[in-house]
Structure formats: C-alpha cells, structure tokens
Design a protein around this motif. Sequence first.
Motif, PDB file in Angstrom:
ATOM      1  N   GLN A 130       1.015  -1.171   0.075  1.00  0.00           N
ATOM      2  CA  GLN A 130       0.096  -0.105  -0.156  1.00  0.00           C
ATOM      3  C   GLN A 130       0.678   1.186  -0.042  1.00  0.00           C
ATOM      4  OE1 GLN A 130      -3.461  -0.085  -0.153  1.00  0.00           O
ATOM      5  NE2 GLN A 130      -3.127   2.093  -0.525  1.00  0.00           N
ATOM      6  N   ASP A 179       0.840   4.192  -2.646  1.00  0.00           N
ATOM      7  CA  ASP A 179       0.419   5.750  -2.141  1.00  0.00           C
ATOM      8  C   ASP A 179       1.492   6.683  -2.503  1.00  0.00           C
ATOM      9  OD1 ASP A 179      -1.977   4.738  -1.168  1.00  0.00           O
ATOM     10  OD2 ASP A 179      -1.302   4.437   0.844  1.00  0.00           O
ATOM     11  N   TYR A 181      -5.874  -1.042  -7.226  1.00  0.00           N
ATOM     12  CA  TYR A 181      -7.281  -0.812  -6.958  1.00  0.00           C
ATOM     13  C   TYR A 181      -7.393   0.683  -7.050  1.00  0.00           C
ATOM     14  CZ  TYR A 181     -11.509  -0.202  -4.003  1.00  0.00           C
ATOM     15  OH  TYR A 181     -12.854   0.189  -3.569  1.00  0.00           O
ATOM     16  N   THR A 231      -8.822   3.638  -6.147  1.00  0.00           N
ATOM     17  CA  THR A 231      -9.646   4.453  -4.861  1.00  0.00           C
ATOM     18  C   THR A 231     -10.330   5.618  -5.222  1.00  0.00           C
ATOM     19  OG1 THR A 231      -7.619   5.379  -4.276  1.00  0.00           O
ATOM     20  CG2 THR A 231      -8.127   3.200  -3.056  1.00  0.00           C
ATOM     21  N   GLU A 232      -9.856   6.220  -6.300  1.00  0.00           N
ATOM     22  CA  GLU A 232     -10.439   7.530  -6.684  1.00  0.00           C
ATOM     23  C   GLU A 232     -11.752   7.414  -7.153  1.00  0.00           C
ATOM     24  OE1 GLU A 232      -7.146   6.696  -9.989  1.00  0.00           O
ATOM     25  OE2 GLU A 232      -7.797   5.693  -8.155  1.00  0.00           O
ATOM     26  N   GLU A 286     -14.225   5.706  -5.445  1.00  0.00           N
ATOM     27  CA  GLU A 286     -15.078   5.657  -4.436  1.00  0.00           C
ATOM     28  C   GLU A 286     -15.804   6.894  -4.135  1.00  0.00           C
ATOM     29  OE1 GLU A 286     -12.694   4.425  -1.095  1.00  0.00           O
ATOM     30  OE2 GLU A 286     -12.457   2.367  -1.822  1.00  0.00           O
ATOM     31  N   ARG A 310     -18.092   2.085  -5.013  1.00  0.00           N
ATOM     32  CA  ARG A 310     -16.726   1.602  -4.976  1.00  0.00           C
ATOM     33  C   ARG A 310     -16.590   0.441  -6.010  1.00  0.00           C
ATOM     34  NH1 ARG A 310     -15.788  -3.450  -3.010  1.00  0.00           N
ATOM     35  NH2 ARG A 310     -16.863  -4.160  -1.143  1.00  0.00           N
ATOM     36  N   ARG A 335     -13.920  -5.516  -5.081  1.00  0.00           N
ATOM     37  CA  ARG A 335     -12.453  -6.150  -4.487  1.00  0.00           C
ATOM     38  C   ARG A 335     -12.547  -7.506  -4.584  1.00  0.00           C
ATOM     39  NH1 ARG A 335     -13.852  -2.558   0.400  1.00  0.00           N
ATOM     40  NH2 ARG A 335     -12.838  -0.471   0.014  1.00  0.00           N
TER      41      ARG A 335
END
Length: 902
Positions: free
Chosen positions: A675, A679, A727, A729-730, A732, A746, A749
């Motif tokens: 992660q 990030d 994944y 995330t933007e 969501e 979302r 997953r």
Amino acid sequence: MSIYHLQTVFRPRSVAVVGGSPRERSAGRAVVRNLRAGGFAGQIGWVNPRHAEIDGMRTVKRLRDLPWVPDLVVITTPAAMVPQVVAAAAELGVAGAIILTAGLGHGPGSLAAQVEAAARPRGMRVLGPHCLGVIAPHARLNASIAAHTPQAGDLALISESSAIAAALVEWGVARSIGFSAVVSLGDALDVDFGDLLDYFASDYRTRAILLYVDQISDARKFMSAARAAARAKPVVVVKSGRQPRAAAAGADSHAQALAAPDAVYGAAFNRAGLLRVNALDELFTAAETLGRLGTFPGQRLAILSNGGGVGRLAVDQLQALGGTLAALSPATVERLDAALPQGWSRDNPVDIVVDADGERYAAAVEALLADEANDALLVVNVPTAFTSSADAAQALTRSLGQRPRQLRDKPVFAVWLGNDERATATLNTARVPTYPSEAEAVRGFQHLVRYRKAQAALMETPPSLPADFSVDAARARALVEAALRNDQQWLDPMATQQLLQAYGIPSLEVMVARDAREAMELAQPLLEQGASVAVKVFSPDIPHKSAVDGVRLNLGTLQAVRVAADAILRRAAELRPDARIEGVLVQPMMVRPKARELIAGIADDAVFGPVLVFGRGGTAVEVIDDKTLALPPLDLRLAHEVIGRTRVARILKPYGDVPAADERAVALVLVKLAQLAADIPEIRTLDLNPLLADRNGVLALDARIAIAPVRRLHKGRGHPRFAIFPYPTEWERSIVLADGGSAFIRPVRPEDDALFRAFFARVSDDDLRLRFFQSVRHFSHEFIARLTQLDYARSIALVAIDPDGGEMLGAVRLHADADYDRGEYGILIRSDLKGQGIGWKLMQIMIEYAGWQGLNVVEGQVLRENSTMLAMCRTLGFTVKADPDDPAIMNVTLPVRSAGDA
C-alpha cells in the motif's frame, strides 16, 4: 493496438512476398517455397523488380502492380528499402506486414521509426523486423523461413527468438506435436507479447500457449494480457538470462540486492498465473504434457513399472521436485494381489516384475486407474527378452479406451524405454504423453500440478483485512515531499520512523546523536531503567552499517556507549572517507529470544517497477538468499503465499519450545508495504532488516528508505510505476438516491465473494436471465471469482452498497478492449430496488469512468424484451439498433467524451 488486424496475419486470404531472388539462400525464395509447399489456398504474389520469374512463378515489379490488394505482405528486402515498401503497402490498405529483414535500428530517425510512422496511422500491423515469420497450420499458412511446416495442433508458440521458434518447430515435427500457430517477434516494433497473448487467449484452435522470453518492454500490457490468458488456458514460459546481475553486490539496500531481474521476472510470471520452466527441454516436456492432457485435481502420483529400479528412480525425482507419492488403498492391494504374481512390490511404486506381459500390464493399469487414493498414473516399460514393449503399449491404450466415463479425466503418463517404433506409434495414436525418461515424465506431471495450483490461486478469495487496517498516507507523503525538497536521497531515521508509524508498522525507537557525548545523554534514561542500548553509524552514504563495523549491541554502561560511539565514528571515517557521517543512532536493545529474523522491503525494477521482497533477514541476508518476490498490489492471501514460498516460513511455525510466530502480522506488514508503494511512488527502496517476528507480533529493528522523483514507467491512467493496475480508490464516492437515501459506490474487490452471493440471492430468475442471457441457477466459486477478481487496467466493476447494512444494491461493469477504444458494459440491480435510481446513477458513473479511461465508445447488448434498460439507454444518448445476427438482441452504442475533452 492489441488484436486489431491480427486475424489477417494468421488467416490471410492473400499474401504477397516482397524481395527474394533465385539464390538458394534467399529469404524471399524460402518464404514462397514454404507458402506453396504448405498448401496455402489463397492468392500468392511475388514482388521483385529484378527478376520477372523465379522458380516458375511470375513476379511483379511493385506491390501496386498486383491485380489485387494482399491481406498480408512478407518483406525480405534490404533494410534501406523496407520503409518505402511498408509505406506503399499501407497506402494500398494492406492489413499486416511481416518484416524478416534485420538491421533497421532503433529510436528516432532510424529505419524502424520510419516503418512505424508509415504503418501506424493507417492501422497496418507489423510483425518484426528481424523475425522468423508466421506459421498457422490450420490455415495452411507458412509465411516463414522455417525448414519445415509442423502439423496442425492446439499449441501456440510465441518466441522472441527466431532460432528458438525454428528449433521448436523441428521438435514438433519429430514428435508429431502440432501447433495452432508459431510466431517469432523479432524486434517487436509493433506486435508484441501482449498483443499475441490477447489473440491466442480467445483463439478456439489454441488450447495452450508457449512463450520464449528474452525481455518484456511494456510490463503493464504484458501483465494484463498474461493474466487474462492464464485464466483461459495454460501458458508456459521459459526465459533466458537467469544469471543474477553482477551489480547486485553493489546495491544500496538489502531488498534491492535480493531483487535480481530474473527473480523479478519470476515473480511477475507467478503473479500472472504462468507456468515457468527452466530450460528448453522442460518447455518441450511441458508442451508434450499440455498437448495431450487437460488439467486435473490433486497431486498424488501412482507409478507402475516392470522394473523396480526405474520405479524407485521416478520416486526419487518426484520427491526432489516436491511432489506427492500416492498410497495404495487396501482394496487396490487386494485386487493387485489377485492379478499379479508373488514378488510384486505391494506398494507404490508398483513393480509388476520383469516378465510382465500385456495382460499383466492391463490388470495393474485398470486397478490403479480405479483407485481413488491416486490422482494420476505413470506407466513405465523396460524392454526385456521376456516381453514385448508393443504388447504392453497396446494393453495400456486398450485399458484407457475401456475405462468408465468417471475415470477418463485421470491423466496417464508413459515412459517406454528403448526404441520400439510400434509401441511409440500406439501411444501417440492414443494421445498418451510419452517421455524418454522417468525424470522427464515426473517433470511433466509436476508441470500440470503447478499449473493447476496456479489456476486455483488465481480463483481464491483473499481473507478480509482487519477492521483497524488504516494508514495515514497524507502524513507519509508530507515526510517524503519535505525530504525531496531538501534534495535528500534517503529519509533520515526520524522521518523513517514517523513514516512507518503512519502505516502502522511497529518499529524500534530511534534517536540521533551527533557525537559520543550526545549518545551518552540519550542512552542514560534507558540505562537507568535497566535496559541496554545499541549504537549504530548514521550516514546517508553507508547503506550497510555492518560493512564499516558500524554496529555495537548490548551496551550496558555510559562508558561503553562513549567508547562504542567514538570507535564507530572513527572506523567509518577511515573506511569511508568520502561518506557524510552525521553521527550515530541510539536505540534500546530489544530482547526477544524466540523471535525470528526476517527481511521485508521494497525494491525497484527497471521493467516492472516496485517489487516486494520477503525472506530470511539479518546481516547475511544476501548469502543465505532465502527470499521471494512479489509485484504489488498485495492482499492477505497473496501475502501469505509470498511467505509460504520461503524456507524461513517453516520456522515461523512452532518447533521445540518455540511458539508459532504471528504469521498474520507478518503478512499485514507486506500488505502495508504494498500500500505504501501504491500511495507514494517516490519511494524507490525500503529495507526492514531485521524484522523480528514472534508470538507477540512483529518489530522492525532497522529501517532505511530511499526516495527519488517519480519517473513514469507506464503511460495513461493509474499508478505511474506499477506493472499491475492497483485498486482505483479515486472511484469511491457516495450518491443520493431517488427516495432521499444514499449509497456508497466503490470498485469491486477480490474479497467480495460473499457480498455477490448474498446479492444474487435477492435477484429474480427473470432479472438474472435478462442480464446473462440465460437462466442461472448455480453460482460457482469460479463464476463469482471472474466477477470479483479484476484486472483494473482493462476492467472495472462498480458496486452500490447500503452504507448502513453493508448490503450490495447493484453493480455495473465495463470491460475495455486492449486498444482502449471500446468498452462493453453490463449492469444488474437488486430486484426489490428497481425504481430508486440506482441503475441510472451507476450508468452515469460508468460512462464517466469510460471517459476518464480514454475510451471512444461504450457498447452493450440488451435483450429486445428488456424495455426498461433500452429506455434508459435511449435517455442516456445510446444509439439502439437491432443485432443483424440475432433478432432477440439489440445493440446499444454511445460515443464517449473523454476526460481530456471536458
């Protein structure tokens, strides 16, 4: 451009060869000979300005002199002429070109760049340059310079090397192994591994794909295509260049030193579900196996032979490869006692004695095939003066032909030692995979076992992350950005500790002292509490502290701290006068006597980007070399798999008086590192070494983090350096429904298996039929895995979830082609929630996503009776037309405005 126009490369209606001469070694002449000898049924043209006729065939001076436009041109001219030939072909509307010519160069201004500039704007596909050509036996096409044409079969071979492709063709001809296609990439100016994997994944003539790889140029495209292909059929790969790079010893972190390029390729192949073999002979073995057998459940092998020694050698090979020897059930032993003479082995391997005839072979084979205690059977025949190998082969194939339907999927492997042509012909006719030795047969069996395990792993549902899994990415990013503004290449120890805290990775407290006096001041409170301390050199230019004798442990007095600090600073200055020595680090000694020393970290690969590293830690980490690598992103299932592939995983289990380490805590560290890499792409390398693990969890005793400005490896959306699209995330967000309620949107997953099962239970049979175009009564794990385990590079599925109860309300799916030109959608809403605007909102977000991804068109198929969906499509601006091939289906199409046009 993916599979665009590739159909005309492998199944053209007409071919023109440009170049060649009457010379015996002329490449153009060899291609024409192969086309004619292979029986190509389409038109063949030959372009040659110097010779009006060659080998009795009339030629023309220019492509446009042909009375027809060829689908495919094969170019064998001198390098300087290739760009103008390609330009002429593209202008005529030729769909594809194969360039056998070498020496076109690379980069701006080269002949290769001129070829690309001529071909790409008109959509003409280019294979090569510097390639063997294409062989497609089902189309009776041999547009290559191979010596022979293999028979038609179901193996597709994609080779970077022309020589390897030619060798495999010869091997296939000698062993009567057929191919659906053989293609060499050469310099891969246009058509590459990703394109061909996409093509053969959907080719019904191809049951398995064989790859020979030197290097991958577009990692994200390759991984996306490879993962999709591996879900559809077996993909076997052999790669050259297995030697670790010489520069590894000079790497600036332990993780980087462990991440040799070949090991990274291995991690990529593993993540994609490919079966990697080590050498060409293993590729041959895998081809023999995959060409004749399907996959099967289980891994227990029964071995039958007429010689005890050969059977025992097979057992040795099986155990060396980590295989499982089957037991014999009591009922089978009893059955074999009745059929075999006294003196048979009464165990596995089953030795039926040297004078075994065909009848004895048949009885033993039938008993072992019926035994549920094994999953596969290896039959060995040693020629003797007492028996006939041909009779034994006939007995085996007769038994296989007579076995009941429920036993027909159990694979059987054969080793017929000696040179009995009748026996070999019998086994080949029955499509029994046959090997020259017991070692190769066992390897073939293990190939299938490994492939099946890889497929099962692709379909496994990962465990959910704990509810308290949270990270403070903003805090970590601020630390990295501040360091980059100061032109730092390494985070300082305090920033490193804070970054690890932001990601919930336990680490030992660290304090910085500029000299021995400050070291004593920092150590004093710890010593007064009865603790001992460690003192380590602090220098951004010394990646391995032990290399300069820069570590002192278990210091119990202020005097010991002073002496240690002075010695460390003096020694570092002597051994590394060029290094910036900024002081020493002072840390409390952590006494965890039953902890295991591990390493976990992030390395950087020039092709695949960030790579996770895990293994045995400590100062001798490179010497021990007990490690495994994985491409991020990771979930908990993958993290546990990474741990399980190391030797150190064994001592994480309990042994003696040592309790088991908290393996879940170790796996969580790997997930958090993945992660972190997602990030903050500025992180280049990260070392947690040693990372202590025991029953109480994990603790990083030492950590180093290297940073650098982002250098993109991949174009387009998503992480700039990940080979696997993470994944998103933007996407969501929360939405408001027609009744005033809300829903959380979302992306799907991998762990959403249970969510989808509960959802499908509340969808009516009629709604399921409208969505899937057929009645659906059973949702297998594999079916749901295909819905939840997505390659985000090409696919997105967005679910709407009740924010209060966590239930799934509906989902929309969009799958883009590999060209990112068109995307096909599908949508399903819970039957009791229609009319609340969920479908409308999901469709709008899906269309927005299509524009963000850069697609030009969204399309779908809707049953004519689904009036609600057709009305929604019309309102959203879709064009609705009847499908010309099926009156029950309506095709809906929407031009998309890309995000860049907004």
